[in-house]
Design an enzyme around this catalytic site. Sequence first.
Site, PDB file in Angstrom:
ATOM      1  N   ASP A 123       4.958  -7.050   5.243  1.00  0.00           N
ATOM      2  CA  ASP A 123       4.289  -5.767   5.016  1.00  0.00           C
ATOM      3  C   ASP A 123       4.857  -5.031   3.793  1.00  0.00           C
ATOM      4  O   ASP A 123       4.643  -3.830   3.646  1.00  0.00           O
ATOM      5  CB  ASP A 123       4.363  -4.877   6.254  1.00  0.00           C
ATOM      6  CG  ASP A 123       5.763  -4.349   6.545  1.00  0.00           C
ATOM      7  OD1 ASP A 123       6.752  -4.886   5.984  1.00  0.00           O
ATOM      8  OD2 ASP A 123       5.877  -3.390   7.340  1.00  0.00           O
ATOM      9  N   GLY A 162       0.836  -1.192   0.000  1.00  0.00           N
ATOM     10  CA  GLY A 162       0.000   0.000   0.000  1.00  0.00           C
ATOM     11  C   GLY A 162       0.867   1.236   0.000  1.00  0.00           C
ATOM     12  O   GLY A 162       2.082   1.181   0.226  1.00  0.00           O
ATOM     13  N   GLY A 205      -1.595   1.697   6.082  1.00  0.00           N
ATOM     14  CA  GLY A 205      -1.850   0.805   7.203  1.00  0.00           C
ATOM     15  C   GLY A 205      -1.380  -0.614   7.001  1.00  0.00           C
ATOM     16  O   GLY A 205      -1.817  -1.529   7.706  1.00  0.00           O
ATOM     17  N   LYS A 206      -0.448  -0.828   6.068  1.00  0.00           N
ATOM     18  CA  LYS A 206      -0.025  -2.193   5.742  1.00  0.00           C
ATOM     19  C   LYS A 206       0.695  -2.877   6.906  1.00  0.00           C
ATOM     20  O   LYS A 206       0.503  -4.074   7.132  1.00  0.00           O
ATOM     21  CB  LYS A 206       0.849  -2.196   4.485  1.00  0.00           C
ATOM     22  CG  LYS A 206       1.998  -1.211   4.493  1.00  0.00           C
ATOM     23  CD  LYS A 206       2.641  -1.092   3.126  1.00  0.00           C
ATOM     24  CE  LYS A 206       3.738  -0.035   3.108  1.00  0.00           C
ATOM     25  NZ  LYS A 206       3.179   1.328   3.253  1.00  0.00           N
ATOM     26  N   THR A 207       1.519  -2.132   7.652  1.00  0.00           N
ATOM     27  CA  THR A 207       2.236  -2.741   8.775  1.00  0.00           C
ATOM     28  C   THR A 207       1.267  -3.103   9.897  1.00  0.00           C
ATOM     29  O   THR A 207       1.368  -4.178  10.503  1.00  0.00           O
ATOM     30  CB  THR A 207       3.319  -1.783   9.300  1.00  0.00           C
ATOM     31  OG1 THR A 207       4.225  -1.481   8.224  1.00  0.00           O
ATOM     32  CG2 THR A 207       4.096  -2.415  10.439  1.00  0.00           C
ATOM     33  N   THR A 208       0.317  -2.225  10.175  1.00  0.00           N
ATOM     34  CA  THR A 208      -0.698  -2.502  11.197  1.00  0.00           C
ATOM     35  C   THR A 208      -1.505  -3.742  10.841  1.00  0.00           C
ATOM     36  O   THR A 208      -1.733  -4.625  11.680  1.00  0.00           O
ATOM     37  CB  THR A 208      -1.638  -1.295  11.353  1.00  0.00           C
ATOM     38  OG1 THR A 208      -0.875  -0.154  11.730  1.00  0.00           O
ATOM     39  CG2 THR A 208      -2.702  -1.567  12.394  1.00  0.00           C
ATOM     40  N   GLU A 223       7.758  12.944   7.526  1.00  0.00           N
ATOM     41  CA  GLU A 223       6.704  12.669   6.559  1.00  0.00           C
ATOM     42  C   GLU A 223       5.671  13.791   6.441  1.00  0.00           C
ATOM     43  O   GLU A 223       4.836  13.761   5.535  1.00  0.00           O
ATOM     44  CB  GLU A 223       5.950  11.382   6.961  1.00  0.00           C
ATOM     45  CG  GLU A 223       6.763  10.110   6.812  1.00  0.00           C
ATOM     46  CD  GLU A 223       5.946   8.882   7.202  1.00  0.00           C
ATOM     47  OE1 GLU A 223       6.364   7.770   6.832  1.00  0.00           O
ATOM     48  OE2 GLU A 223       4.906   9.033   7.871  1.00  0.00           O
ATOM     49  N   GLU A 237       9.368  -4.361   6.958  1.00  0.00           N
ATOM     50  CA  GLU A 237      10.369  -3.502   6.327  1.00  0.00           C
ATOM     51  C   GLU A 237      11.019  -2.590   7.365  1.00  0.00           C
ATOM     52  O   GLU A 237      10.322  -1.983   8.181  1.00  0.00           O
ATOM     53  CB  GLU A 237       9.727  -2.645   5.234  1.00  0.00           C
ATOM     54  CG  GLU A 237      10.744  -1.813   4.467  1.00  0.00           C
ATOM     55  CD  GLU A 237      10.115  -1.024   3.331  1.00  0.00           C
ATOM     56  OE1 GLU A 237      10.882  -0.435   2.557  1.00  0.00           O
ATOM     57  OE2 GLU A 237       8.870  -0.997   3.245  1.00  0.00           O
TER      58      GLU A 237
END
Length: 378
Positions: A260, A185, A190-193, A321, A209
Amino acid sequence: MSTQHQVILSLGSNQGNRLENIQKAIELINNSVGTVVKVSNLYETPAWGFESEPFYNCALLLHSQSDADTILANVLGIEGILGRVRSGSEGYQSRPIDIDVIAFDEEIIVSKNLTVPHPFMQERLFVLIPMRDLNLDWRHPILQKYLPEILKASEDKSQCKLIQPLDFPLKRIALDTFNYIAIEGNIGAGKTTLTTRIAEDFNAKTVFERFADNPFLPKFYQDQSRYAFPLEMSFLADRYQQIADDLAQFDLFKDFIIADYHIFKSLIFAKVTLTDDEYRLYRKLFEIIYKEMPKPDLYIYLYQNTERLLENIKHRGRAYEQDIPAQYLESINRGYLDYIKSQTDLNILIIDVSDKDFVRKQEDYVFVLEAIRDKITN
């Protein structure tokens, strides 16, 4: 370390269609309170403490990010949905559904509305025997005993008759069909979550990552043209090394692994950030490395619109960021979607989560799991 609480609930019913009441309660708990990751067999037990029809009982293990009082309020709401009316009179009564919070991690909680561990659990076989089915490494924080010791010491001699196994929603999602899943994503999607939560719920191995260790990332957000090429080369080298190291620990034919990211993201970001000459050179190096990499059995892309991505980025508060322009995020999204269109040999699932919050809302997390289930079964 788990990001979710492990909660043990005990369910009972002795009015109406007892099996249906239990099954509906499990579904409602999973859809609105937390993820039901284990369910015991169903038992029939005599009413405890009063004369009445026998109960159907079970126990379940719940994963939830909510606190104990919130979980109690939610399960009481489910009791109401299923027709339980709590009267003000003292003593035990028959009921279509009874849901008790037995344990919350290994914490001791004494509040106005809740005491955990449940103060009478050690006296009740209809709680202890279903709990045994869950095969938990759980120790009573007051008694300082594990479940086998508590069960052995119990003075309750009532009969608990095994009725049948019970189905539950997570059991119907056969993620073990795959050995290696990659969740991708845009920045802030929210890919890690999601990776963390699915791994905890399905007992998967994880590959994350290590983006925070890249020294070029803060510099890149300050001066993209100067630091784009060293940033992308650094990411490529790190991702290759990490995937090679991490996947080497696992058996890709036996272990269930969820990551992720997928290394192809390097090419997507590079196409957006690099000049044409830099990108051509980068792609030659990338293709050499990409041939060596194992491909995921399922590639999940979490799509979020730019407005939501900016909200998420602001909320998580990483200083470097905060000034990411919307145009950059839109370019990354286009890069992912173009990549996905070009892949003919990759098993891809796109989930639009622009109007979902799978971190705070259990029903949105269930939406994601059901999308994965539908991909498996169709």
